[in-house]
Motif scaffolding. Structure first.
Motif, PDB file in Angstrom:
ATOM      1  N   TRP A   1       1.277  -1.309  -0.019  1.00 16.43           N
ATOM      2  CA  TRP A   1       0.224  -0.068  -0.200  1.00 16.43           C
ATOM      3  C   TRP A   1       1.293   1.257   0.273  1.00 16.43           C
ATOM      4  CZ3 TRP A   1      -4.530   0.390  -1.440  1.00 16.43           C
ATOM      5  CH2 TRP A   1      -5.620  -1.434  -1.198  1.00 16.43           C
ATOM      6  N   LYS A   2       1.952   1.244   0.106  1.00 18.16           N
ATOM      7  CA  LYS A   2       3.070   2.189   0.342  1.00 18.16           C
ATOM      8  C   LYS A   2       2.987   2.682  -1.035  1.00 18.16           C
ATOM      9  CE  LYS A   2       4.698   2.310   5.115  1.00 18.16           C
ATOM     10  NZ  LYS A   2       5.920   1.758   5.730  1.00 18.16           N
ATOM     11  N   GLU A   3       3.515   2.081  -1.726  1.00 19.54           N
ATOM     12  CA  GLU A   3       3.808   1.973  -3.330  1.00 19.54           C
ATOM     13  C   GLU A   3       2.599   2.990  -4.075  1.00 19.54           C
ATOM     14  OE1 GLU A   3       4.535  -1.491  -5.286  1.00 19.54           O
ATOM     15  OE2 GLU A   3       5.907  -2.178  -3.304  1.00 19.54           O
ATOM     16  N   VAL A   4       1.740   2.409  -3.291  1.00 15.28           N
ATOM     17  CA  VAL A   4      -0.018   2.667  -3.870  1.00 15.28           C
ATOM     18  C   VAL A   4      -0.037   4.454  -4.006  1.00 15.28           C
ATOM     19  CG1 VAL A   4      -2.385   2.769  -3.953  1.00 15.28           C
ATOM     20  CG2 VAL A   4      -0.964   0.764  -3.853  1.00 15.28           C
ATOM     21  N   PHE A   5       0.237   4.747  -2.465  1.00 15.92           N
ATOM     22  CA  PHE A   5       0.673   5.818  -1.825  1.00 15.92           C
ATOM     23  C   PHE A   5       1.722   7.059  -2.642  1.00 15.92           C
ATOM     24  CE2 PHE A   5      -2.909   4.550   0.861  1.00 15.92           C
ATOM     25  CZ  PHE A   5      -3.646   5.806   0.617  1.00 15.92           C
ATOM     26  N   HIS A   6       2.730   6.133  -2.734  1.00 18.88           N
ATOM     27  CA  HIS A   6       4.150   6.348  -3.418  1.00 18.88           C
ATOM     28  C   HIS A   6       4.758   7.307  -1.970  1.00 18.88           C
ATOM     29  CE1 HIS A   6       3.024   5.882  -7.415  1.00 18.88           C
ATOM     30  NE2 HIS A   6       1.795   6.634  -7.389  1.00 18.88           N
ATOM     31  N   ASN A   7       4.342   6.638  -0.828  1.00 19.32           N
ATOM     32  CA  ASN A   7       5.355   7.494   0.035  1.00 19.32           C
ATOM     33  C   ASN A   7       5.328   6.503   1.335  1.00 19.32           C
ATOM     34  OD1 ASN A   7       2.544   8.265   2.439  1.00 19.32           O
ATOM     35  ND2 ASN A   7       2.518   9.281   0.458  1.00 19.32           N
ATOM     36  N   ASP A   8       5.928   6.727   2.601  1.00 20.95           N
ATOM     37  CA  ASP A   8       6.133   5.485   3.444  1.00 20.95           C
ATOM     38  C   ASP A   8       5.513   6.258   4.735  1.00 20.95           C
ATOM     39  OD1 ASP A   8       8.248   4.158   2.134  1.00 20.95           O
ATOM     40  OD2 ASP A   8       9.776   4.849   2.868  1.00 20.95           O
ATOM     41  N   ASN A   9       4.511   7.196   4.482  1.00 18.99           N
ATOM     42  CA  ASN A   9       3.788   7.762   5.950  1.00 18.99           C
ATOM     43  C   ASN A   9       2.542   6.541   6.108  1.00 18.99           C
ATOM     44  OD1 ASN A   9       5.030  10.134   5.797  1.00 18.99           O
ATOM     45  ND2 ASN A   9       2.926  10.892   3.682  1.00 18.99           N
ATOM     46  N   PRO A  10       2.547   6.256   7.416  1.00 13.05           N
ATOM     47  CA  PRO A  10       1.631   5.303   8.145  1.00 13.05           C
ATOM     48  C   PRO A  10      -0.023   5.486   7.223  1.00 13.05           C
ATOM     49  CG  PRO A  10       1.502   7.567   9.845  1.00 13.05           C
ATOM     50  CD  PRO A  10       2.969   7.666   7.954  1.00 13.05           C
ATOM     51  N   ILE A  11      -0.491   4.077   7.780  1.00 12.69           N
ATOM     52  CA  ILE A  11      -1.562   4.408   6.835  1.00 12.69           C
ATOM     53  C   ILE A  11      -2.773   4.073   7.907  1.00 12.69           C
ATOM     54  CG2 ILE A  11      -2.554   2.195   5.545  1.00 12.69           C
ATOM     55  CD1 ILE A  11      -0.627   1.708   4.257  1.00 12.69           C
ATOM     56  N   HIS A  12      -3.690   4.430   7.723  1.00  7.64           N
ATOM     57  CA  HIS A  12      -4.773   4.600   9.397  1.00  7.64           C
ATOM     58  C   HIS A  12      -5.822   3.930   7.884  1.00  7.64           C
ATOM     59  CE1 HIS A  12      -3.365   8.023  12.086  1.00  7.64           C
ATOM     60  NE2 HIS A  12      -2.816   6.807  11.675  1.00  7.64           N
ATOM     61  N   LEU A  13      -6.583   3.243   8.308  1.00  4.36           N
ATOM     62  CA  LEU A  13      -8.118   2.265   8.014  1.00  4.36           C
ATOM     63  C   LEU A  13      -9.340   3.216   8.464  1.00  4.36           C
ATOM     64  CD1 LEU A  13      -9.003  -0.146   6.569  1.00  4.36           C
ATOM     65  CD2 LEU A  13      -8.546  -1.526   7.847  1.00  4.36           C
ATOM     66  N   GLU A  14     -10.266   3.527   7.783  1.00  6.52           N
ATOM     67  CA  GLU A  14     -11.880   2.922   8.379  1.00  6.52           C
ATOM     68  C   GLU A  14     -12.587   2.685   7.746  1.00  6.52           C
ATOM     69  OE1 GLU A  14     -14.927   6.671   9.031  1.00  6.52           O
ATOM     70  OE2 GLU A  14     -13.732   6.627   7.750  1.00  6.52           O
ATOM     71  N   VAL A  15     -12.895   1.494   9.622  1.00 10.01           N
ATOM     72  CA  VAL A  15     -14.205   0.558   8.677  1.00 10.01           C
ATOM     73  C   VAL A  15     -15.275   0.392   8.787  1.00 10.01           C
ATOM     74  CG1 VAL A  15     -14.409  -1.510   9.304  1.00 10.01           C
ATOM     75  CG2 VAL A  15     -11.738  -1.231   9.695  1.00 10.01           C
TER      76      VAL A  15
ATOM     77  N   VAL B   1      -0.487  11.569   6.899  1.00  9.97           N
ATOM     78  CA  VAL B   1      -1.047   9.914   7.079  1.00  9.97           C
ATOM     79  C   VAL B   1      -1.608   9.078   5.709  1.00  9.97           C
ATOM     80  CG1 VAL B   1      -2.764   9.261   8.501  1.00  9.97           C
ATOM     81  CG2 VAL B   1      -0.871  10.642   9.714  1.00  9.97           C
ATOM     82  N   ASN B   2      -1.332   8.587   5.551  1.00  8.75           N
ATOM     83  CA  ASN B   2      -2.440   8.302   4.566  1.00  8.75           C
ATOM     84  C   ASN B   2      -3.366   7.725   5.263  1.00  8.75           C
ATOM     85  OD1 ASN B   2      -0.706   8.348   2.734  1.00  8.75           O
ATOM     86  ND2 ASN B   2       0.730   6.087   3.115  1.00  8.75           N
ATOM     87  N   TYR B   3      -4.976   7.366   4.549  1.00  6.60           N
ATOM     88  CA  TYR B   3      -5.984   7.412   4.620  1.00  6.60           C
ATOM     89  C   TYR B   3      -6.841   5.827   3.888  1.00  6.60           C
ATOM     90  CZ  TYR B   3      -6.126  10.530   8.357  1.00  6.60           C
ATOM     91  OH  TYR B   3      -5.494  11.255   9.913  1.00  6.60           O
ATOM     92  N   ILE B   4      -7.029   4.807   4.392  1.00 10.94           N
ATOM     93  CA  ILE B   4      -7.871   3.784   3.445  1.00 10.94           C
ATOM     94  C   ILE B   4      -9.267   4.031   4.409  1.00 10.94           C
ATOM     95  CG2 ILE B   4      -7.939   1.834   2.180  1.00 10.94           C
ATOM     96  CD1 ILE B   4      -4.992   1.431   2.308  1.00 10.94           C
TER      97      ILE B   4
ATOM     98  N   ASP C   1     -10.338  16.497  -4.284  1.00 12.77           N
ATOM     99  CA  ASP C   1      -8.890  16.189  -4.718  1.00 12.77           C
ATOM    100  C   ASP C   1      -7.970  15.943  -3.414  1.00 12.77           C
ATOM    101  OD1 ASP C   1      -7.679  15.748  -6.238  1.00 12.77           O
ATOM    102  OD2 ASP C   1      -6.811  17.329  -7.111  1.00 12.77           O
ATOM    103  N   VAL C   2      -8.064  15.184  -2.626  1.00 14.81           N
ATOM    104  CA  VAL C   2      -7.638  14.522  -1.225  1.00 14.81           C
ATOM    105  C   VAL C   2      -6.218  13.905  -1.686  1.00 14.81           C
ATOM    106  CG1 VAL C   2      -6.994  14.298   0.739  1.00 14.81           C
ATOM    107  CG2 VAL C   2      -9.125  15.813   0.321  1.00 14.81           C
ATOM    108  N   PRO C   3      -5.596  13.904  -1.935  1.00  9.82           N
ATOM    109  CA  PRO C   3      -3.858  12.947  -1.749  1.00  9.82           C
ATOM    110  C   PRO C   3      -3.715  12.014  -1.429  1.00  9.82           C
ATOM    111  CG  PRO C   3      -2.802  14.534  -1.778  1.00  9.82           C
ATOM    112  CD  PRO C   3      -4.652  15.454  -1.151  1.00  9.82           C
ATOM    113  N   ASN C   4      -3.942  12.169  -0.215  1.00  4.49           N
ATOM    114  CA  ASN C   4      -3.757  10.933   0.733  1.00  4.49           C
ATOM    115  C   ASN C   4      -4.610   9.989   1.044  1.00  4.49           C
ATOM    116  OD1 ASN C   4      -4.891  13.250   1.500  1.00  4.49           O
ATOM    117  ND2 ASN C   4      -3.679  12.542   3.859  1.00  4.49           N
ATOM    118  N   VAL C   5      -6.136   9.624   0.676  1.00  9.33           N
ATOM    119  CA  VAL C   5      -7.039   9.184   0.675  1.00  9.33           C
ATOM    120  C   VAL C   5      -7.209   8.223  -0.517  1.00  9.33           C
ATOM    121  CG1 VAL C   5      -9.849   8.492   1.058  1.00  9.33           C
ATOM    122  CG2 VAL C   5      -8.311  10.964   2.475  1.00  9.33           C
ATOM    123  N   ARG C   6      -7.815   6.815  -0.715  1.00  9.40           N
ATOM    124  CA  ARG C   6      -8.644   5.288  -1.028  1.00  9.40           C
ATOM    125  C   ARG C   6      -9.637   5.106  -0.906  1.00  9.40           C
ATOM    126  NH1 ARG C   6      -4.525   8.323  -2.739  1.00  9.40           N
ATOM    127  NH2 ARG C   6      -2.740   7.910  -4.287  1.00  9.40           N
TER     128      ARG C   6
END
Length: 213
Positions: free
Chosen positions: A31-45, A63-66, A86-91
């Protein structure tokens, strides 16, 4: 209120792979490759219509958010917001929480958010609650050691059940609030449900449950 079916949602997801990655299981451990950085991943279920996750992403660009949402007709509203902002750190992922270990590698997620989850109030539906022990098992596998689950709800019964479930699992409870909006918590990002319920005077319950390594 029953959500209106939006059969075109799948097509919209397919047209926006930058925000809704296809075949998420192929991204497991990457997933860090998807965001193109090494930032921590936070997940909202259970990301719903996306107000919380987009607000958090804007507040925390490092922070990267999924966002994981089972209902395509609900998640398409989150995608529409995301395209506007157009927030770049959300998937966004139109997936089932039961499949978390197929989507994320061990220790890949740094935090999980559970906001206004379905309370499933009947005893026979206990196993469907997102704070039931089998879901805690899944979170623990994909999360880094000592990471936290941040939980918010307006449902007192679900909150009491979840506190017990977290404790029985051996998690440490931090920052337990029985009335979040009367607390001193800063930078609280509200969900759509939170705005609705709090405007009617409902209490919002919140806690942070930390896994022990």
């Amino acid at each position: 209120m029953r959500q209106r079916n939006k059969p075109w949602a799948g097509d919209m997801f397919a047209e926006n792979p930058a925000f809704v990655p296809s075949n998420p299981s192929d991204r497991k451990g990457k997933w860090k490759e998807v965001f193109h950085n090494d930032n921590p991943i936070h997940l909202e279920v259970g990301t719903g219509k996306g107000q919380f996750i987009i607000g958090m992403a804007k507040q925390n660009p490092d922070v990267n958010y999924i966002g994981l949402e089972l209902s395509s007709s609900v998640m398409v509203s989150a995608l529409e917001k995301l395209l506007e902002e157009d927030v770049p750190n959300v998937r966004l992922l139109n997936e089932n929480a039961e499949d978390l270990t197929s989507i994320f590698e061990e220790n890949e997620v740094s935090r999980v958010y559970l906001n206004f989850s379905d309370p499933w109030p009947k005893n026979r539906h206990e196993k469907r609650r997102l704070t039931y022990k089998t879901f805690l098992d899944l979170y623990r596998v994909v999360m880094k050691p000592n990471s936290e689950v941040h939980f918010k709800t307006d449902n007192q019964g679900l909150f009491e059940y979840s506190l017990h479930s977290f404790s029985a699992y051996g998690m440490t409870l931090n920052n337990v609030s029985l009335d979040l909006h009367q607390s001193k918590m800063e930078d609280n990002v509200m969900t759509e449900y939170e705005e609705k319920f709090s405007s009617k005077g409902s209490r919002i319950y919140r806690c942070e449950a930390q896994f022990r390594s």
